[in-house]
Design a protein around this motif. Structure first.
Motif, PDB file in Angstrom:
ATOM      1  N   PRO A 192      -7.723  26.203  10.359  1.00 61.21           N
ATOM      2  CA  PRO A 192      -7.447  25.391  11.546  1.00 61.21           C
ATOM      3  C   PRO A 192      -6.281  24.445  11.275  1.00 61.21           C
ATOM      4  CG  PRO A 192      -9.344  24.532  10.379  1.00 61.21           C
ATOM      5  CD  PRO A 192      -8.918  25.786   9.665  1.00 61.21           C
ATOM      6  N   PRO A 193      -5.321  24.416  12.169  1.00 51.81           N
ATOM      7  CA  PRO A 193      -4.153  23.564  11.936  1.00 51.81           C
ATOM      8  C   PRO A 193      -4.485  22.081  12.089  1.00 51.81           C
ATOM      9  CG  PRO A 193      -4.020  24.558  14.107  1.00 51.81           C
ATOM     10  CD  PRO A 193      -5.228  25.146  13.425  1.00 51.81           C
ATOM     11  N   ASP A 194      -5.608  21.777  12.732  1.00 46.00           N
ATOM     12  CA  ASP A 194      -5.864  20.383  13.088  1.00 46.00           C
ATOM     13  C   ASP A 194      -7.320  19.951  12.923  1.00 46.00           C
ATOM     14  OD1 ASP A 194      -6.851  22.034  15.044  1.00 46.00           O
ATOM     15  OD2 ASP A 194      -6.047  20.898  16.718  1.00 46.00           O
ATOM     16  N   LEU A 195      -8.089  20.625  12.065  1.00 45.43           N
ATOM     17  CA  LEU A 195      -9.486  20.235  11.871  1.00 45.43           C
ATOM     18  C   LEU A 195      -9.524  18.824  11.302  1.00 45.43           C
ATOM     19  CD1 LEU A 195     -12.535  20.702  11.820  1.00 45.43           C
ATOM     20  CD2 LEU A 195     -12.245  21.879   9.642  1.00 45.43           C
ATOM     21  N   THR A 196     -10.153  17.918  12.065  1.00 45.13           N
ATOM     22  CA  THR A 196     -10.237  16.524  11.670  1.00 45.13           C
ATOM     23  C   THR A 196     -11.679  16.068  11.779  1.00 45.13           C
ATOM     24  OG1 THR A 196      -8.035  16.150  12.618  1.00 45.13           O
ATOM     25  CG2 THR A 196      -9.353  14.203  12.138  1.00 45.13           C
ATOM     26  N   ARG A 229     -12.638  16.990  15.595  1.00 43.77           N
ATOM     27  CA  ARG A 229     -11.635  17.598  16.472  1.00 43.77           C
ATOM     28  C   ARG A 229     -11.097  18.836  15.772  1.00 43.77           C
ATOM     29  NH1 ARG A 229     -10.348  11.999  17.418  1.00 43.77           N
ATOM     30  NH2 ARG A 229     -10.481  11.540  19.624  1.00 43.77           N
ATOM     31  N   SER A 230     -10.859  19.890  16.551  1.00 40.26           N
ATOM     32  CA  SER A 230     -10.301  21.114  15.980  1.00 40.26           C
ATOM     33  C   SER A 230      -9.897  22.056  17.100  1.00 40.26           C
ATOM     34  CB  SER A 230     -11.322  21.815  15.080  1.00 40.26           C
ATOM     35  OG  SER A 230     -10.728  22.929  14.447  1.00 40.26           O
ATOM     36  N   THR A 231      -8.990  22.953  16.799  1.00 41.03           N
ATOM     37  CA  THR A 231      -8.635  24.002  17.739  1.00 41.03           C
ATOM     38  C   THR A 231      -9.441  25.232  17.353  1.00 41.03           C
ATOM     39  OG1 THR A 231      -6.430  23.105  18.058  1.00 41.03           O
ATOM     40  CG2 THR A 231      -6.765  25.403  18.684  1.00 41.03           C
ATOM     41  N   LEU A 232     -10.235  25.735  18.304  1.00 39.40           N
ATOM     42  CA  LEU A 232     -11.088  26.893  18.082  1.00 39.40           C
ATOM     43  C   LEU A 232     -10.750  27.976  19.094  1.00 39.40           C
ATOM     44  CD1 LEU A 232     -14.536  25.101  17.613  1.00 39.40           C
ATOM     45  CD2 LEU A 232     -12.978  25.901  15.837  1.00 39.40           C
ATOM     46  N   SER A 233     -11.273  29.156  18.873  1.00 33.91           N
ATOM     47  CA  SER A 233     -11.053  30.272  19.782  1.00 33.91           C
ATOM     48  C   SER A 233     -12.307  30.491  20.628  1.00 33.91           C
ATOM     49  CB  SER A 233     -10.737  31.528  18.976  1.00 33.91           C
ATOM     50  OG  SER A 233     -10.538  32.620  19.829  1.00 33.91           O
ATOM     51  N   PHE A 234     -12.133  30.553  21.935  1.00 34.69           N
ATOM     52  CA  PHE A 234     -13.208  30.830  22.887  1.00 34.69           C
ATOM     53  C   PHE A 234     -12.784  32.043  23.699  1.00 34.69           C
ATOM     54  CE2 PHE A 234     -13.657  26.405  21.879  1.00 34.69           C
ATOM     55  CZ  PHE A 234     -15.020  26.168  21.875  1.00 34.69           C
TER      56      PHE A 234
END
Length: 173
Positions: free
Chosen positions: A55-59, A66-71
């Motif tokens: 993840p480029p932004d797992l915080t 916070r994170s960008t995930l795939s849905f």
């Protein structure tokens, strides 16, 4: 939300992430939760997090996760405040931490309703004198490719073992 509980959730999540994939359980209806509209009304939403997803932004911070995930193949940046997260499960160690005070009321009711009101009766274990004795038989000198001496020979070829049973799991898409 008290700082001790926030710190506990944060430390447990970070430790579990260091081990591998983690599932977080959250109430997506809580204030501050940012998830796709298709799951926003979920009282029990489960999301998998892992450093392996790259993840480029797992915080994992003081506010929450916070994170960008795939849905369904589309990327979405989620935000989960600590107050909305009520359980953490490690896929690797099988550890599970639950915070019942943060669970949605309907899940608490389901959990209480599914528990038996009284413990189930346990069958008594027979005393050693009542148990049947196990007898062992010596097998020295017998060859594995021949039947034991006390087993009568059979006419015809040996029986085929039954085919393996089909699994009880099925793929759901």
């Amino acid at each position: 939300m008290d700082d001790k509980k926030v710190l506990d959730k944060k430390e447990r999540l970070l430790a579990a992430l260091d081990q591998g994939m983690v599932m977080i359980h959250l109430d997506a209806r809580r204030p501050g939760v940012l998830v796709p509209a298709s799951v926003k009304g979920e009282a029990h939403l489960r999301l998998n997090l892992s450093y392996r997803f790259d993840p480029p932004d797992l915080t994992v911070g003081e506010w929450g996760v916070r994170s960008t995930l795939s849905f369904s193949g589309s990327r979405f940046t989620i935000a989960v405040p600590w107050s909305a997260l009520f359980a953490i499960a490690s896929h690797v160690t099988k550890e599970f931490w639950m915070y019942p005070e943060d669970m949605p009321p309907e899940l608490l009711q389901q959990t209480a309703a599914s528990r038996p009101a009284q413990p189930l009766p346990v069958a008594p274990v027979p005393a050693a004198a009542e148990r049947p004795r196990t007898f062992l038989r010596e097998v020295q000198g017998e060859r594995r490719d021949e039947p034991p001496a006390d087993v009568p020979p059979t006419d015809g070829p040996p029986e085929e073992p039954p085919p393996p049973r089909r699994g009880h799991l099925r793929l759901v898409k």
